[in-house]
Motif scaffolding. Structure first.
Motif, PDB file in Angstrom:
ATOM      1  N   LEU A   1       0.920  -1.148   0.013  1.00  0.00           N
ATOM      2  CA  LEU A   1      -0.058  -0.008   0.081  1.00  0.00           C
ATOM      3  C   LEU A   1       0.659   1.218  -0.042  1.00  0.00           C
ATOM      4  O   LEU A   1       1.636   1.414   0.967  1.00  0.00           O
ATOM      5  CB  LEU A   1      -0.859   0.036   1.193  1.00  0.00           C
ATOM      6  CG  LEU A   1      -1.934  -1.224   1.512  1.00  0.00           C
ATOM      7  CD1 LEU A   1      -2.694  -0.852   2.754  1.00  0.00           C
ATOM      8  CD2 LEU A   1      -2.835  -1.144   0.080  1.00  0.00           C
TER       9      LEU A   1
ATOM     10  N   GLY B   1      -1.644   6.614   1.782  1.00  0.00           N
ATOM     11  CA  GLY B   1      -3.085   7.251   1.217  1.00  0.00           C
ATOM     12  C   GLY B   1      -4.179   6.637   2.201  1.00  0.00           C
ATOM     13  O   GLY B   1      -3.586   6.291   3.257  1.00  0.00           O
ATOM     14  N   VAL B   2      -5.481   7.099   2.052  1.00  0.00           N
ATOM     15  CA  VAL B   2      -6.370   6.334   2.977  1.00  0.00           C
ATOM     16  C   VAL B   2      -7.304   5.467   2.091  1.00  0.00           C
ATOM     17  O   VAL B   2      -7.464   5.511   1.046  1.00  0.00           O
ATOM     18  CB  VAL B   2      -7.626   7.512   3.213  1.00  0.00           C
ATOM     19  CG1 VAL B   2      -8.629   7.201   4.066  1.00  0.00           C
ATOM     20  CG2 VAL B   2      -6.604   8.552   3.969  1.00  0.00           C
ATOM     21  N   TYR B   3      -7.419   4.272   2.812  1.00  0.00           N
ATOM     22  CA  TYR B   3      -7.962   3.120   2.097  1.00  0.00           C
ATOM     23  C   TYR B   3      -9.241   2.628   2.969  1.00  0.00           C
ATOM     24  O   TYR B   3      -9.220   2.027   3.927  1.00  0.00           O
ATOM     25  CB  TYR B   3      -7.008   1.939   2.190  1.00  0.00           C
ATOM     26  CG  TYR B   3      -5.796   2.251   1.506  1.00  0.00           C
ATOM     27  CD1 TYR B   3      -5.779   1.814   0.023  1.00  0.00           C
ATOM     28  CD2 TYR B   3      -4.969   2.770   1.758  1.00  0.00           C
ATOM     29  CE1 TYR B   3      -4.662   1.957  -0.809  1.00  0.00           C
ATOM     30  CE2 TYR B   3      -3.558   2.929   1.050  1.00  0.00           C
ATOM     31  CZ  TYR B   3      -3.680   2.643  -0.154  1.00  0.00           C
ATOM     32  OH  TYR B   3      -2.491   2.976  -1.067  1.00  0.00           O
TER      33      TYR B   3
ATOM     34  N   THR C   1     -12.992  -1.664   2.816  1.00  0.00           N
ATOM     35  CA  THR C   1     -12.391  -2.870   1.942  1.00  0.00           C
ATOM     36  C   THR C   1     -12.754  -4.090   2.408  1.00  0.00           C
ATOM     37  O   THR C   1     -12.676  -4.159   3.621  1.00  0.00           O
ATOM     38  CB  THR C   1     -10.814  -2.536   1.931  1.00  0.00           C
ATOM     39  OG1 THR C   1     -10.442  -1.166   1.547  1.00  0.00           O
ATOM     40  CG2 THR C   1     -10.050  -3.519   1.199  1.00  0.00           C
TER      41      THR C   1
ATOM     42  N   ILE D   1      -0.432  -7.607   3.562  1.00  0.00           N
ATOM     43  CA  ILE D   1      -0.629  -6.318   3.300  1.00  0.00           C
ATOM     44  C   ILE D   1       0.548  -5.533   3.909  1.00  0.00           C
ATOM     45  O   ILE D   1       0.611  -5.663   5.138  1.00  0.00           O
ATOM     46  CB  ILE D   1      -1.859  -5.790   3.353  1.00  0.00           C
ATOM     47  CG1 ILE D   1      -3.025  -6.617   2.838  1.00  0.00           C
ATOM     48  CG2 ILE D   1      -2.032  -4.483   3.109  1.00  0.00           C
ATOM     49  CD1 ILE D   1      -4.437  -6.304   2.874  1.00  0.00           C
TER      50      ILE D   1
ATOM     51  N   ALA E   1       2.148  -1.809   4.470  1.00  0.00           N
ATOM     52  CA  ALA E   1       2.160  -0.319   4.212  1.00  0.00           C
ATOM     53  C   ALA E   1       3.410   0.049   3.836  1.00  0.00           C
ATOM     54  O   ALA E   1       4.393   0.131   4.998  1.00  0.00           O
ATOM     55  CB  ALA E   1       1.520   0.583   5.601  1.00  0.00           C
TER      56      ALA E   1
ATOM     57  N   THR F   1      -0.134   5.752   6.095  1.00  0.00           N
ATOM     58  CA  THR F   1      -1.321   4.880   5.530  1.00  0.00           C
ATOM     59  C   THR F   1      -2.410   4.582   6.370  1.00  0.00           C
ATOM     60  O   THR F   1      -2.149   4.078   7.386  1.00  0.00           O
ATOM     61  CB  THR F   1      -0.547   3.582   5.119  1.00  0.00           C
ATOM     62  OG1 THR F   1       0.477   3.921   4.092  1.00  0.00           O
ATOM     63  CG2 THR F   1      -1.615   2.539   4.429  1.00  0.00           C
ATOM     64  N   GLN F   2      -3.629   5.207   5.850  1.00  0.00           N
ATOM     65  CA  GLN F   2      -4.859   5.115   6.765  1.00  0.00           C
ATOM     66  C   GLN F   2      -5.828   3.988   6.266  1.00  0.00           C
ATOM     67  O   GLN F   2      -6.158   4.138   5.132  1.00  0.00           O
ATOM     68  CB  GLN F   2      -5.220   6.183   7.124  1.00  0.00           C
ATOM     69  CG  GLN F   2      -4.608   7.341   7.933  1.00  0.00           C
ATOM     70  CD  GLN F   2      -5.260   8.604   8.066  1.00  0.00           C
ATOM     71  OE1 GLN F   2      -6.381   8.820   7.757  1.00  0.00           O
ATOM     72  NE2 GLN F   2      -4.761   9.521   9.037  1.00  0.00           N
ATOM     73  N   MET F   3      -6.286   3.121   7.294  1.00  0.00           N
ATOM     74  CA  MET F   3      -7.273   2.159   6.804  1.00  0.00           C
ATOM     75  C   MET F   3      -8.461   2.381   7.822  1.00  0.00           C
ATOM     76  O   MET F   3      -8.339   2.660   9.006  1.00  0.00           O
ATOM     77  CB  MET F   3      -6.654   0.750   7.073  1.00  0.00           C
ATOM     78  CG  MET F   3      -5.267   0.533   6.163  1.00  0.00           C
ATOM     79  SD  MET F   3      -4.570  -0.827   6.757  1.00  0.00           S
ATOM     80  CE  MET F   3      -3.420   0.031   7.798  1.00  0.00           C
TER      81      MET F   3
ATOM     82  N   TRP G   1     -12.560  -1.801   7.253  1.00  0.00           N
ATOM     83  CA  TRP G   1     -11.980  -2.939   6.643  1.00  0.00           C
ATOM     84  C   TRP G   1     -12.860  -3.912   7.392  1.00  0.00           C
ATOM     85  O   TRP G   1     -13.170  -4.229   8.386  1.00  0.00           O
ATOM     86  CB  TRP G   1     -10.439  -3.015   6.972  1.00  0.00           C
ATOM     87  CG  TRP G   1      -9.810  -2.167   5.977  1.00  0.00           C
ATOM     88  CD1 TRP G   1     -10.213  -0.979   5.460  1.00  0.00           C
ATOM     89  CD2 TRP G   1      -8.510  -2.445   5.379  1.00  0.00           C
ATOM     90  NE1 TRP G   1      -9.097  -0.713   4.799  1.00  0.00           N
ATOM     91  CE2 TRP G   1      -8.091  -1.527   4.615  1.00  0.00           C
ATOM     92  CE3 TRP G   1      -7.736  -3.912   5.494  1.00  0.00           C
ATOM     93  CZ2 TRP G   1      -6.882  -1.536   3.735  1.00  0.00           C
ATOM     94  CZ3 TRP G   1      -6.554  -3.945   4.625  1.00  0.00           C
ATOM     95  CH2 TRP G   1      -6.212  -2.708   3.987  1.00  0.00           C
TER      96      TRP G   1
END
Length: 167
Positions: free
Chosen positions: A9, A12-14, A17, A26, A28, A34-36, A39
């Motif tokens: 990844l 960014g923002v995810y 998901t 996965i 980062a 990197t924000q999730m 999910w």
């Protein structure tokens, strides 16, 4: 994606998901950027290395097997729900990670009947929940090993870990 793939990844923002039936790692590339959030792992085995799970709504719902390594869980503005939710049949392994200064109605981590949570070499500090300061166990199995637990609060008096059944 193929089983066994490694997904990298970029910063960014995810949001929102969903994973089902995959074995996937996965990573980062720049964890602090990197924000999730939102999910869901319905089944399969997912390993997530690095990154920030941001609450607000449930940041990660687990019904499969998930390993989080070197992850930070933090609040977002507005109404905050449980950050990490382990459903019946789900297994969450949290390693070398940090949940701090998180406030929610239940607890930052919630384990449902039949779910399992293992936390190793991590920090749970300064969290607040109505049911428990850091972990609410509603009939699942919780194991802590090498975890720094400090200043977690709950008006229910449960302290860091509250339980209604389970072990």
């Amino acid at each position: 994606r193929q089983d066994g793939d490694i997904l990298q990844l970029s910063p960014g923002v995810y949001p929102d998901t969903h994973f089902s039936g995959h074995t996937l790692k996965i990573v980062a590339l720049q964890p602090e950027r990197t924000q999730m959030r939102g999910w869901v792992v319905e089944s399969g085995q997912i390993t997530i290395q690095g990154g920030i799970f941001e609450g607000g709504d449930v940041a990660l719902a687990v019904a499969g097997a998930v390993e989080l390594d070197q992850v930070i869980v933090q609040n977002s503005p507005g109404e905050v729900k449980t950050a990490l939710e382990v459903a019946s049949g789900g297994h969450l392994y949290l390693h070398n990670s940090r949940i701090s200064n998180y406030a929610t109605r239940i607890a930052p981590i919630s384990v449902q009947l039949g779910g399992a949570l293992e936390v190793e070499d991590s920090v749970l500090r300064g969290n607040k929940g109505q049911q428990a300061g850091a972990i609410w166990n509603d009939g699942g199995t919780v194991r802590l090993d090498g975890v720094l637990v400090q200043q977690n609060q709950s008006p229910s008096g449960a302290g860091a870990v509250g339980s209604r059944g389970g072990s």
